[in-house]
Design a protein around this motif. Structure first.
Motif, PDB file in Angstrom:
ATOM      1  N   SER A   1       0.828  -1.198   0.000  1.00  0.00           N
ATOM      2  CA  SER A   1       0.000   0.000   0.000  1.00  0.00           C
ATOM      3  C   SER A   1       0.865   1.251   0.000  1.00  0.00           C
TER       4      SER A   1
ATOM      5  N   ASN B   1     -10.164  -1.702   2.225  1.00  0.00           N
ATOM      6  CA  ASN B   1     -10.907  -1.277   1.036  1.00  0.00           C
ATOM      7  C   ASN B   1     -10.032  -0.702  -0.071  1.00  0.00           C
ATOM      8  N   ASP B   2      -8.756  -0.573   0.169  1.00  0.00           N
ATOM      9  CA  ASP B   2      -7.871   0.062  -0.810  1.00  0.00           C
ATOM     10  C   ASP B   2      -7.805  -0.770  -2.097  1.00  0.00           C
ATOM     11  N   ARG B   3      -8.086  -0.133  -3.220  1.00  0.00           N
ATOM     12  CA  ARG B   3      -8.090  -0.874  -4.483  1.00  0.00           C
ATOM     13  C   ARG B   3      -6.687  -1.078  -5.045  1.00  0.00           C
ATOM     14  N   HIS B   4      -5.726  -0.345  -4.501  1.00  0.00           N
ATOM     15  CA  HIS B   4      -4.376  -0.395  -5.060  1.00  0.00           C
ATOM     16  C   HIS B   4      -3.438  -1.315  -4.296  1.00  0.00           C
TER      17      HIS B   4
ATOM     18  N   ASP C   1      -3.368  -5.005  -1.419  1.00  0.00           N
ATOM     19  CA  ASP C   1      -4.159  -6.161  -1.006  1.00  0.00           C
ATOM     20  C   ASP C   1      -3.613  -6.711   0.305  1.00  0.00           C
TER      21      ASP C   1
ATOM     22  N   GLY D   1      -8.776   7.140  -0.131  1.00  0.00           N
ATOM     23  CA  GLY D   1      -7.544   6.366  -0.280  1.00  0.00           C
ATOM     24  C   GLY D   1      -6.290   7.054   0.233  1.00  0.00           C
TER      25      GLY D   1
END
Lengths: 370, 370
Positions: free
Chosen positions: B191, B288-291, B293, B327
């Motif tokens: 992240s 919830n971060d899309r960038h 995991d 984000g």
């Protein structure tokens, strides 16, 4: 909440017995935390001042070696363990036993030393002190004091009572200087790690220190931090903050003799409201010392209880320990305070008998290291 | 001993739910202690790597300013508070609220930083790290690790559970490098404090670092301390020791995201027996971060629970906080772990609603400082 306390075989109260009973009741069965603040000044290297080290130069290693013993059970910064000339072992040997038997957590605070200990410690920005005859003994007093306050506050949140202690060579001389600058005691009642307490030498050094500092007896009564800055040592500022910060929340045992009396006097001057949360914890050896008067020293500060652990080395098989009975060492590294805390926190499950047994076991191992 | 836990509104479990339940039960109502280990490397000053600071140079101040906020409620080593470009506040704002509401004690550990914080901290002999592209990122790894072990052991004696966390700028890049050197994750799942995660730049830096360190993917699987020495950061050695030392006695929440996953991987490699005492605690924002995991990252290390505090800034009146929902920032300074610990230690008396309210109160004051 306050079970009947019968620990008279193990701990004897001097001074302020009612207040003592009240404070001890609050500590009974509680979660204790032990702290030892290390420091030094070059005063300890003046030949004849300090016996806490085999030579004047080795006195600079003693505080760090003491806390290495507590943390690792052995020293790293020097060979062997800190001894007085003649091979009499550091009082850390008592503290080790008290911490081990009670499983009390403990923290080291570095007030400022010449030789860094190989242990994790709280850094407060302290530096080793100068010879007090400069009249400018300690740097950075305010910062160390304030950081001590924070540490005391934090430890006060998660424990039921705290032991504050010291390892600081040459510390009875610097304590005497601070006590005189604050006008607490005129007479030289302070103790020594030697039965041949070099009182004249200490008086001479303290006189020179006060002269260099431009302070006469009692001049700095209301400025304890300034007294420490001029003629104290680097153990004091952080330990002073620690005691005040903790005693605002929980009972505090000031574990030691002369040196902790100086810290106590400064603490009560800064925050008199903590007087119901402080008690001095020391050893029977210091109480019995014919060359000093810890009872009167504590009384001269205030109506503060004084408790003494009744450890007795008379029948010890080890010569180095029996020497304590002849007036050697007697106190230091919070040995009395940690032992009292061990008795209180375990509701008397740890007592002098068990402490003695453990000290003998440990000392047997230590003799292999010397 | 294990009251029914219903905290599903406040904490959601990802990964290893049964193990999570067992560990959470042991923490419920227990005495918690929070720790934050600070460190940095010059990696954070490579333009574009770190957003944890208004400028690349200011990233060197962020770890110390963060812990000053925790201890004093304000910064001393810099003006204002650490912000991302655009004025989005440090996650220490969440940690402050969690510590205040729960009255949890907390300690700062200095793993090695360029700018010393004005707080009392555990010193472990650490020094600030170099740019990892040197392949020689961290000095004194073994000593810091061993002192961390002692701190963890000591804190483990007097508390029921511990939160380990970090503030270390540029830390997701150094974490990625260590995770690759150890062969934990090949793909770049890490992240960032920015929604525009500069993944290509991080990949490039990590590749250069591993090349300089003479290590390919997985080469240092069984040598985590060596991986840290070559391509890690100064937060890691002490924190690694701390986690292991504490988790041998009590449950430990590794509070954080990518960086604490690197610490976790190293810890489990050194002492696999602690796996039943460790859990990762983070935020809903990071989950919830899309960038990145975090769920897969934790799984790649082992069958370790992952818990997320359900703080939601969607309806916050403050733009700087609402940015977390877009984000920005998302995690750091143990904000998720401290919040989870606050919920657990108070048996749910502290919850997201109260945390949110307190964060808003604090942030209102903080806005006056910026």
């Amino acid at each position: 909440m306050n079970p009947p306390i019968d620990i008279s075989k193990d701990v004897i109260i001097h001074n302020a017995p009612r207040r003592a009973e009240e404070i001890l009741s609050r500590m009974w069965g509680g979660k204790a935390v032990f702290t030892c603040t290390i420091g030094n000044t070059l005063t300890s290297t003046i030949p004849g001042v300090s016996d806490a080290g085999d030579t004047p130069e080795l006195t600079l290693y003693t505080p760090s070696a003491d806390v290495e013993l507590l943390v690792h059970g052995r020293t790293i910064c020097m060979d062997g363990i800190p001894i007085n000339p003649g091979g009499i072992p550091t009082p850390a040997t008592v503290t080790m036993a008290a911490l081990a038997l009670s499983e009390m957590p403990f923290h080291i605070i570095n007030g400022g030393v010449n030789v860094l200990p190989h242990v994790p410690y709280f850094d407060v920005g302290g530096k080793a002190g100068r010879d007090i005859r400069t009249g400018e003994a300690v740097s950075n007093v305010q910062e160390c004091y304030e950081k001590g306050l924070v540490i005391g506050d934090i430890l006060g949140r998660s424990n039921d009572f705290l032991v504050a202690s010291e390892s600081c060579t040459g510390g009875t001389t610097t304590a005497l200087a601070v006590l005189r600058a604050m006008g607490i005691i005129e007479e030289n009642l302070v103790s020594s790690s030697s039965p041949n307490n070099p009182k004249e030498l200490k008086d001479k050094i303290v006189s020179e220190a006060l002269k260099a500092a431009g302070a006469e007896y009692g001049d700095l009564r209301h400025e304890p931090l300034e007294a420490i800055r001029r003629v104290g040592d680097s153990m004091m500022p952080a330990n002073l903050g620690l005691v005040i910060g903790a005693a605002r929340r929980i009972p505090v045992i000031l574990g030691g003799g002369t040196q902790m009396v100086a810290v106590l006097a400064a603490a009560l001057e800064i925050d008199p409201s903590i007087d119901e949360n402080v008690i001095v914890g020391t050893t029977r050896w210091l109480i019995n010392d014919r060359h000093s008067d810890i009872v009167r020293m504590v009384k001269s500060v205030g109506d503060i209880p004084l408790a003494a652990i009744q450890l007795d080395y008379t029948d010890s098989p080890y010569e180095g320990l029996r020497a304590y009975e002849e007036g050697y060492v007697k106190e230091g590294v919070g040995c009395g305070g940690s032992a009292i805390a061990a008795v209180l926190s375990t509701c008397g499950e740890v007592n002098c008998e068990r402490l003695l047994q453990r000290i003998h076991e440990d000392y047997k191992e230590i003799l292999k290291m010397i």
